[in-house]
Motif scaffolding. Structure first.
Motif, PDB file in Angstrom:
ATOM      1  N   PHE A   1     -33.146 -25.267 -88.845  1.00 31.63           N
ATOM      2  CA  PHE A   1     -31.671 -24.942 -89.056  1.00 31.63           C
ATOM      3  C   PHE A   1     -31.624 -23.468 -89.887  1.00 31.63           C
TER       4      PHE A   1
ATOM      5  N   LEU B   1     -27.452 -26.884 -91.537  1.00 23.68           N
ATOM      6  CA  LEU B   1     -27.170 -27.781 -91.030  1.00 23.68           C
ATOM      7  C   LEU B   1     -26.337 -27.751 -90.010  1.00 23.68           C
ATOM      8  N   ASP B   2     -25.150 -27.032 -89.598  1.00 25.72           N
ATOM      9  CA  ASP B   2     -23.947 -27.053 -89.287  1.00 25.72           C
ATOM     10  C   ASP B   2     -24.459 -25.957 -88.055  1.00 25.72           C
ATOM     11  N   GLY B   3     -25.331 -25.107 -88.467  1.00 23.20           N
ATOM     12  CA  GLY B   3     -25.978 -24.394 -87.810  1.00 23.20           C
ATOM     13  C   GLY B   3     -26.742 -24.535 -86.518  1.00 23.20           C
TER      14      GLY B   3
ATOM     15  N   ASP C   1     -26.073 -37.217 -87.175  1.00 21.91           N
ATOM     16  CA  ASP C   1     -25.167 -37.631 -88.707  1.00 21.91           C
ATOM     17  C   ASP C   1     -23.866 -36.986 -88.284  1.00 21.91           C
ATOM     18  N   ARG C   2     -23.780 -36.250 -87.240  1.00 20.14           N
ATOM     19  CA  ARG C   2     -22.810 -35.227 -86.564  1.00 20.14           C
ATOM     20  C   ARG C   2     -22.012 -35.600 -86.074  1.00 20.14           C
TER      21      ARG C   2
ATOM     22  N   VAL D   1     -21.021 -31.177 -78.477  1.00 24.98           N
ATOM     23  CA  VAL D   1     -21.580 -30.911 -80.173  1.00 24.98           C
ATOM     24  C   VAL D   1     -22.957 -30.531 -79.445  1.00 24.98           C
TER      25      VAL D   1
ATOM     26  N   THR E   1     -23.411 -27.064 -78.795  1.00 25.77           N
ATOM     27  CA  THR E   1     -23.328 -25.810 -79.854  1.00 25.77           C
ATOM     28  C   THR E   1     -24.739 -25.792 -80.907  1.00 25.77           C
ATOM     29  N   MET E   2     -25.277 -26.058 -81.176  1.00 25.03           N
ATOM     30  CA  MET E   2     -26.750 -26.529 -81.363  1.00 25.03           C
ATOM     31  C   MET E   2     -28.105 -25.826 -80.911  1.00 25.03           C
TER      32      MET E   2
END
Length: 100
Positions: free
Chosen positions: A19, A23-25, A46-47, A62, A65-66
Motif C-alpha cells: 500500500f 492503507l486507504d490507497g 478492516d475497511r 469497496v 477502489t483498491m
C-alpha cells in the motif's frame, strides 16, 4: 491452518510495500506468499464494518477502489475467513474471530 507469527515491524513493512499510498490507497499488487497475503487481507478486511451486512455490489465497490482484480480479493477474503457470505451469495459480512 497453522497460526503464523508476525512481528509488528514485519507487518508494517509488508503493508508499506503493498500500500504505497497508505492503507486507504490502492494495493500495488496482490502477494503470492502466504504470510504477506494474510497481512494484506487483514488490512483490507478492516475497511468493512463488523456489524454491517453488505451486498456483493457493495463489497465490490469497496474493493474496486483498491485493486483492479477485485473479484480475486473478494474470493480471498472469503477463502481465508476474513469475510463470510450467505449460501445464496447475496449477503457478506466480517467473519467473527474464532473463540479459543
Amino acid at each position: 491452518m497453522q497460526a503464523m507469527t508476525v512481528t509488528n515491524e514485519e507487518k508494517q513493512k509488508v503493508l508499506s510495500n503493498y500500500f504505497k499510498q497508505g492503507l486507504d490507497g490502492p494495493l500495488s499488487q496482490f502477494p503470492s506468499k502466504e504470510k504477506r497475503k494474510l497481512i494484506i487481507l487483514e488490512a483490507i478486511a478492516d475497511r468493512f464494518e463488523t456489524e454491517t451486512r453488505y451486498t456483493e455490489k457493495e463489497v465490490n465497490a469497496v474493493l474496486q477502489t483498491m485493486y483492479e482484480d477485485f473479484a480475486l480479493i473478494r474470493r480471498a477474503l472469503i477463502d481465508y475467513g476474513f469475510l463470510a457470505r450467505s449460501l445464496d451469495c447475496t449477503e457478506y459480512w466480517v467473519a467473527e474471530e474464532e473463540q479459543s
